[in-house]
Design an enzyme around this catalytic site. Structure first.
Site, short mmCIF file in Angstrom:
data_model
loop_
_atom_site.label_atom_id
_atom_site.label_comp_id
_atom_site.label_asym_id
_atom_site.label_seq_id
_atom_site.Cartn_x
_atom_site.Cartn_y
_atom_site.Cartn_z
N GLU A 68 -6.26 6.47 -1.74
CA GLU A 68 -6.25 5.35 -0.79
C GLU A 68 -6.76 4.06 -1.43
O GLU A 68 -6.16 3.00 -1.26
CB GLU A 68 -7.11 5.70 0.44
CG GLU A 68 -6.43 6.65 1.39
CD GLU A 68 -5.07 6.14 1.82
OE1 GLU A 68 -4.99 5.04 2.38
OE2 GLU A 68 -4.08 6.84 1.58
N HIS A 70 1.61 4.31 -3.06
CA HIS A 70 1.55 5.78 -2.99
C HIS A 70 2.77 6.39 -3.68
O HIS A 70 2.66 7.38 -4.41
CB HIS A 70 1.52 6.26 -1.54
CG HIS A 70 0.17 6.15 -0.88
ND1 HIS A 70 -0.98 6.68 -1.43
CD2 HIS A 70 -0.21 5.58 0.30
CE1 HIS A 70 -2.01 6.44 -0.61
NE2 HIS A 70 -1.57 5.77 0.45
N HIS A 88 0.84 -1.20 0.00
CA HIS A 88 0.00 0.00 0.00
C HIS A 88 0.88 1.26 0.00
O HIS A 88 0.67 2.18 -0.80
CB HIS A 88 -0.91 -0.04 1.24
CG HIS A 88 -1.76 1.18 1.42
ND1 HIS A 88 -3.12 1.20 1.18
CD2 HIS A 88 -1.44 2.44 1.83
CE1 HIS A 88 -3.59 2.42 1.43
NE2 HIS A 88 -2.59 3.19 1.83
N GLU A 89 1.88 1.26 0.87
CA GLU A 89 2.75 2.44 0.96
C GLU A 89 3.60 2.60 -0.30
O GLU A 89 3.80 3.71 -0.79
CB GLU A 89 3.64 2.35 2.21
CG GLU A 89 2.87 2.29 3.53
CD GLU A 89 2.00 3.52 3.77
OE1 GLU A 89 2.31 4.58 3.22
OE2 GLU A 89 0.99 3.40 4.49
ZN LIG Z 1 -2.55 5.20 2.10
#
Ligand SMILES: [Zn+2]
Length: 303
Positions: free
Chosen positions: A218, A165, A161-162
């Site tokens: 997100e 980004h 997830h990170e």
């Molecule tokens: Zn996030």
């Protein structure tokens, strides 16, 4: 003498970063073959559409440069407080092992990720938090591993997830938006190089650690993250248990990760709905030959 020799921490970190780069280089060919000859509609995995247009106000190089500077400052401060875990800490070994498996799968999402100087560090901090700054600068806080008792699969979901980004340049996009709200005069002078550009960039860069992403970013990070985990041999179904743990932990106290990564009401159901797209990738993927567990009591930072 102490001033001229690298500390054991710095020496270890440099070695680990070099190992990551070497590994990334070796995996370069595999990544390139992944998408060769496939039209977009035939691509296997999640469907998140093209990246949103990043702001022209600030270049990827500027953002990555600011991130690297802040990351190094943060490591330096942590090190002074004895809060930077050494390379031989079991949880650092674990995080770097998982990252090494995942990094080769990032190139498909951002071709520049091949040349990023990826770094993975663990901070002795009780907060439930983790991030990957632009250019691949990853940090996990001890609190997230310990308090949520994360499995390797759950760590991979957070890391993915990170990483997503950073790969999709969400920070650059957000910084551009923040800069654009400051008014035409300041931005005009920045573009003309009239002096405030450096400060503007520094101000925008100052937000990197606490940058709050939008809900669309997100959702995108959730989906790309689960595909990165699946391709790396980690069970993407762990996204469900992860966010349930996060929700349970957020009852009665503030969770830093949730304040910068706002969760939509359908986060878990969206992950569940996308599992069929990535489970075949997970089933076919090489599985990790090492498994680790959450921190043991003896792993806790001394301060
Ligand atoms: Zn996030």
């Amino acid at each position: 003498m102490a001033d001229t020799n690298p500390t054991p921490f710095e020496y270890s970190c440099a070695c680990a970063a070099g190992a990551l780069r070497r590994r990334s280089f070796v995996a370069l060919l595999g990544g390139a073959a992944l998408t060769a000859g496939l039209p977009a509609w035939a691509r296997e995995g999640v469907d998140v559409g093209p990246p949103s247009a990043a702001s022209k106000l600030i270049s990827a190089e500027q953002v990555e440069g600011a991130a690297a500077k802040q990351y190094n400052q943060m490591l330096g401060q942590a090190s002074q407080k004895q809060a930077l875990a050494p390379a031989n800490h079991p949880q650092v070994v674990r995080l770097r092992y998982i990252a090494e498996r995942m990094i080769p799968h990032t190139y498909e999402w951002n071709k520049h990720a091949r040349s990023w100087r990826w770094e993975v560090n663990l901070l002795g901090n009780k907060q439930i938090n983790a991030f990957c700054m632009p250019g691949g600068k990853i940090a996990f806080y001890y609190g997230i591993l310990d308090q949520l008792k994360l499995s390797d699969d759950e760590v991979a979901m957070i890391m993915g997830h990170e990483m997503a980004h950073a790969l999709r340049e969400h920070a650059r996009e957000q910084m551009g938006k923040n800069m654009a709200t400051r008014g035409a005069i300041e931005i005009g002078s920045a573009l003309l190089g009239l002096g405030s550009g450096g400060r503007l960039l520094a101000d925008a860069g100052g937000q990197l650690l606490n940058l709050q992403f939008g809900r669309d970013d997100e959702s995108e990070a959730d989906l790309i993250g689960m595909e990165l985990a699946a391709r790396s041999g980690y069970d993407p179904g762990a996204g469900v248990t992860l966010w349930k743990k996060m929700a349970a932990a957020s009852k009665g106290k503030q969770i830093e990760l949730l304040s910068t990564h706002p969760s939509g009401p359908t986060r878990i159901t969206d992950i569940e709905a996308n599992l069929p797209k990535v489970m075949p990738l997970y089933e076919r993927a090489d599985k990790p030959d090492r498994r680790f567990g959450p921190p043991a009591a003896k792993d806790e930072p001394s301060r």
